[in-house]
Design a protein around this motif. Structure first.
Motif, PDB file in Angstrom:
ATOM      1  N   LYS A 139       0.833  -1.199   0.000  1.00 45.79           N
ATOM      2  CA  LYS A 139       0.000   0.000   0.000  1.00 45.79           C
ATOM      3  C   LYS A 139       0.866   1.246   0.000  1.00 45.79           C
ATOM      4  O   LYS A 139       2.019   1.224   0.422  1.00 45.79           O
ATOM      5  N   PHE A 181       0.780   5.472   1.014  1.00 47.51           N
ATOM      6  CA  PHE A 181       0.062   6.501   1.776  1.00 47.51           C
ATOM      7  C   PHE A 181       0.622   7.876   1.456  1.00 47.51           C
ATOM      8  O   PHE A 181       1.827   8.038   1.254  1.00 47.51           O
ATOM      9  N   ASP A 212       2.598  -4.033   5.837  1.00 50.37           N
ATOM     10  CA  ASP A 212       1.296  -3.381   5.838  1.00 50.37           C
ATOM     11  C   ASP A 212       0.342  -4.066   6.818  1.00 50.37           C
ATOM     12  O   ASP A 212      -0.569  -4.786   6.417  1.00 50.37           O
ATOM     13  N   GLU A 262      -4.604   6.617   2.308  1.00 48.25           N
ATOM     14  CA  GLU A 262      -4.096   5.623   1.370  1.00 48.25           C
ATOM     15  C   GLU A 262      -4.408   6.106  -0.046  1.00 48.25           C
ATOM     16  O   GLU A 262      -5.498   6.592  -0.322  1.00 48.25           O
TER      17      GLU A 262
END
Lengths: 314, 372
Positions: free
Chosen positions: A227, A229, A266, A290
Motif C-alpha cells: 500500500k 500513503f 502493511d 491511502e
C-alpha cells in the motif's frame, strides 16, 4: 508483422567501458504508441539511435518495419520518421523550405501528404516564411514533427519530444500524437515525464540500460506491491525527517505537496501506530490517506530494488 | 541526381543567406589583394645609418653623401663615438653603424688602402642582410671612383675585369607585385577553400542536422557532393575576383593561357576541398575544425614557396612542400602568369595534384563512413 522488435540489444561506449543498453528486448505492435520511460542517462536515446540506424548495436538483433537495423538499414531509412531530442532542422531555412527539403529528399511533396500533417501544419502555416531558428520552442516542435511525418512514415520515433516545452504545448503535442495513432502510425516515444507515460498504450520502464517492466500504464501501477500513503502535516520539512527515522518506514519521498510513504509491513494497525509516533514527535494537522500508486511511485519502487545494496535515505 | 539537385539548392540558399560568409568571399579577396601586396613587401627601404666619422675629411664626406644619395638609406645620424652610435642601435633607432677611422683620407691617398667598420643590427635578418649588402656595394662603388681618380687612365685598363650584367627574365623590372600578387591569390584561395570546406560538415554535426539527414535515404556520396560542389563554385568565383583585382589594380595580364589556369584550379580545388572534408570528418565541433584547418593552412603557406623560396629549403622541407597541394598551385600560377608556361610544362604539377586529390578524398570518404 511486428512494427519494431528488439532482441537482447546491447550497446556500449568507450570500447565497452560504459554500458548504455543492457540486453534490452521488447516488441511493438502495428499502430501502437509505446513509451520508453526513464531518467536521463537511462539508455533511451541509445535505443533510439540503434533503431533509427544511426548506431550499430554491440549485440542482439532488432528490426523496424520488418527490416533488420544492421543489414537493411537503407530500407528502414525510407519508411521511418525520426525527431531527435534536440531541435535539428536548418535554422537558416524558413519553415516552408525545411518542410519542402525533407519532402523532396524522400521523393514526395508537401501536397502529396498534406492530409497527414494538416492538423499540425495549419498552426505554423502563418509563419511559413519565418526562419526556423526564429520560431518559439513549441512551434519548432510542431515543425520538427511535420518534417518527420511529411513522407508518411510507417514508424515514428520521437526522442523526448516534450523536453523543454511548456505545459500547454506538451498537452497539445500529445493530442497530436493521439490523432496520428488513428492514422495507423506506430509511435515509439521516450520521455522523462511520468505523467506523459499514462498517455501511451504500453510503457517500458528503463533504468541503467535495463528494461525493468513492460506493460500498459494501468497494469504497471497495479504491480505496485503493498500500500501507498500520502502524509501531510503543518511542518513538512520535519515530517520528512521524522518519517525517515521511523522504524516501520520502507521508503518515503516528497511528491508534490505530500510525502509518499510505504511501510515495511502493511499491518492493520500500521497507520494508527504511525499517527501515535508522529503526534509524539509534535506533528500537527496530520493527514494520512491511502492512495493508488502512480507510475512514478512504481518506478521508484523497482529502481530501489535494483539498488538494494545502496541505502535510500539521503 | 534529383536528390543532389535538392541538396545543392538547399546549400546555396544557406550560403546566400549567410551575410558573414558572403562578405568574406566577395570583399575579402578585394581588400586583401589591394592592401596585402603593399604591406607584405620584402623590398628593404629606409635603412637608418648611424655614422661615426672620426676623420671629417673631404673623402669621408663624399662617402657619407654617396650613402645618403641612395634611396635605400634614410634617417642617418652623426655621432662622435662608437658608443653613442651603439646606443642608437640599442634603442632600435638605427640599423647600421658605419665607423670611419681617423686618417681615412690620408691613408687612402698615401697607401691606397683603408678600412671602414660596419656593424649591423641583425634582429631583423632580412634588413640586416640586404642593408649591409647595399652598404657594401656603395663602398665598393666609392672605391672604384677613387681608383679612377688616382690611377692614370692608361693603367687601369691593363687589369682585365669581368663585368656581370643581369637580365631579369619574365619579370624584367623586378616588379614585386608581379611576383607576389599571383602568390597571394593562391594563399587567399587556399585559406577560404580549406576553412569553408572543413567547417561545412562539422556545422551540421554540431547543430544536429546530420542526424536528421542520416535517417533519410540520402546517399553519403550525394551528401558529400552536395557539400563540396557549392564551395568549388564559390572558390572559382573568388579566384575570378582575384584575377580581376590583379588585372585592374596591378595591371597583371597572365602571359599564359587563362583556360589552363582554370583547368588546374579545378583539380586543385577538388584536392583542397578533399583536405577540408578530411578535417571535417576528424572533428566534432566547428572550433576543432577551425583549429585544425588553421594549422594546415599555416603550414601550407609556409612551405608553399609563395613567401620563401622552396629551393633554399632543406631536403625534408622540399619533400614536405611537394606533399602540400598549395605549393603546386603556387608554382603553376607563377609559371602561367609570369612565364606563359604551357600544359606540357606544368604536367608534373598536374599529376601531383591529382594524386594528392585522390588520396585526400578517398581518405575523407573512408573516414566519414567509419564515424557514422
Amino acid at each position: 508483422m511486428k512494427a519494431i522488435t528488439l532482441d537482447n540489444i546491447t550497446k556500449t561506449y568507450d570500447k565497452g567501458k560504459v554500458l548504455a543498453v543492457d540486453k534490452a528486448s521488447f516488441e511493438l505492435e502495428q499502430g501502437e504508441t509505446f513509451g520508453l520511460i526513464g531518467p536521463d542517462g537511462a539508455g533511451k536515446t541509445s535505443i533510439f539511435r540503434v533503431l533509427t540506424t544511426l548506431l550499430l548495436p554491440d549485440g542482439g538483433n532488432a528490426t523496424v518495419a520488418g527490416y533488420d537495423v544492421v543489414k537493411q538499414y537503407e530500407l528502414i531509412r525510407n519508411c521511418i520518421g525520426y525527431m531527435p531530442g534536440r531541435f535539428s532542422l536548418y535554422q537558416d531555412l524558413t519553415v516552408e523550405e525545411n518542410l519542402n527539403f525533407f519532402a523532396t529528399i524522400f521523393n514526395t511533396s508537401i501536397e502529396e501528404n498534406y492530409e497527414l500533417i494538416k492538423d499540425i501544419y495549419v498552426q505554423i502555416e502563418p509563419f511559413k516564411t519565418r526562419r526556423a531558428g526564429k520560431l518559439s520552442g513549441g512551434m519548432k516542435q510542431k515543425l520538427a514533427l511535420c518534417c518527420a511525418l511529411i513522407h508518411k512514415p510507417v514508424v515514428l520515433f520521437l526522442d523526448e519530444p516534450t523536453t523543454g516545452v511548456d505545459a500547454v504545448s506538451r498537452v497539445e503535442f500529445w493530442e497530436m500524437l493521439k490523432r496520428l495513432k488513428y492514422q495507423g502510425i506506430t509511435i515509439l516515444v521516450s520521455t522523462p515525464y511520468m505523467d506523459e507515460a499514462a498517455l501511451c498504450d504500453r510503457i517500458a520502464l528503463i533504468e541503467g540500460g535495463k528494461i525493468l517492466s513492460i506493460d500498459s500504464p494501468a497494469n504497471t501501477v497495479k504491480k505496485y506491491p503493498g500500500k501507498l500513503f500520502a502524509v501531510k502535516s503543518a511542518n513538512m520539512h520535519r515530517l520528512l525527517h521524522d518519517l525517515r527515522d521511523y522504524e516501520g518506514t520502507r521508503s518515503c519521498f516528497t511528491f508534490g505537496d505530500s510525502m509518499h510513504l510505504s511501510f515495511k509491513q502493511d499491518s492493520d494497525n500500521a497507520v494508527s501506530t504511525l499517527t501515535n509516533y508522529l503526534t509524539g514527535k509534535g506533528q500537527q494537522q496530520l493527514e494520512i490517506t491511502e492512495i493508488p500508486a502512480g507510475i512514478e511511485d512504481y518506478f521508484i519502487r523497482i529502481t530501489e530494488k535494483q539498488n538494494e545494496q545502496h541505502s535510500h535515505t539521503s | 541526381m534529383r536528390t543532389l539537385r535538392f541538396l545543392l539548392q538547399k546549400e546555396f540558399r544557406q550560403i546566400l543567406r549567410s551575410r558573414s560568409l558572403l562578405i568574406s568571399i566577395i570583399l575579402g579577396p578585394v581588400i586583401q589583394l589591394t592592401l596585402l601586396p603593399l604591406a607584405a613587401n620584402f623590398e628593404v627601404k629606409k635603412i637608418a645609418v648611424a655614422v661615426v666619422d672620426h676623420d671629417h675629411s673631404t673623402y669621408s664626406n663624399k662617402l657619407i653623401a654617396k650613402i645618403y644619395a641612395s634611396k635605400y638609406f634614410s634617417g642617418g645620424t652623426y655621432h662622435s663615438s662608437y658608443e653613442a652610435a651603439n646606443k642608437m642601435i640599442e634603442q632600435n633607432k638605427a640599423d647600421i653603424i658605419l665607423e670611419i677611422p681617423q686618417g681615412f683620407e690620408r691613408n687612402l691617398v698615401r697607401e691606397g688602402h683603408e678600412e671602414v667598420y660596419v656593424a649591423v643590427n641583425a634582429i631583423n635578418g632580412t634588413k640586416a642582410g640586404v642593408g649591409s649588402g647595399y652598404l657594401g656595394a656603395i663602398v665598393a662603388d666609392f672605391n672604384q671612383d677613387v681608383r679612377l681618380q688616382w690611377n692614370q687612365p692608361g693603367h687601369f685598363s691593363e687589369a682585365p675585369t669581368i663585368d656581370v650584367v643581369n637580365a631579369n627574365w619574365y619579370n624584367p623590372f623586378m616588379s614585386y607585385f608581379l611576383f607576389m600578387v599571383p602568390g597571394l591569390i593562391v594563399s587567399l584561395l587556399t585559406g577560404i577553400g580549406a576553412f569553408s570546406a572543413s567547417l561545412n560538415i562539422v556545422k551540421e554535426k554540431e547543430i544536429g542536422t546530420i542526424e536528421q539527414i542520416n535517417v533519410t535515404p540520402i546517399k553519403k556520396h550525394h551528401f558529400i557532393l552536395g557539400k563540396l560542389i557549392p564551395y568549388w563554385v564559390l572558390s572559382m568565383f573568388v579566384f575570378t575576383i582575384g584575377m580581376l583585382v590583379s588585372r585592374f589594380a596591378y595591371g597583371i595580364v597572365p602571359v599564359g593561357n587563362i583556360g589552363l589556369l582554370y583547368g588546374f584550379l579545378s583539380a586543385y580545388l577538388i584536392t583542397l576541398l578533399g583536405a577540408g572534408l578530411l578535417i571535417s570528418t576528424y572533428s566534432d565541433t566547428q572550433q576543432q575544425a577551425v583549429s585544425l584547418a588553421f594549422f594546415f593552412v599555416l603550414v601550407f603557406n609556409m612551405i608553399s614557396g609563395v613567401f620563401t623560396s622552396i629551393d633554399s629549403m632543406p631536403d625534408w622541407g622540399k619533400a614536405l612542400s611537394y606533399l602540400s597541394p598549395m605549393s603546386h598551385f603556387a608554382a603553376v600560377m607563377r609559371m602561367v602568369v609570369l612565364k606563359g608556361s604551357t600544359f606540357h610544362d606544368i604536367q608534373p604539377h598536374f599529376i601531383a595534384i591529382i594524386i594528392l586529390g585522390i588520396v585526400f578524398n578517398t581518405w575523407a570518404v573512408l573516414n566519414y563512413r567509419k564515424t557514422t
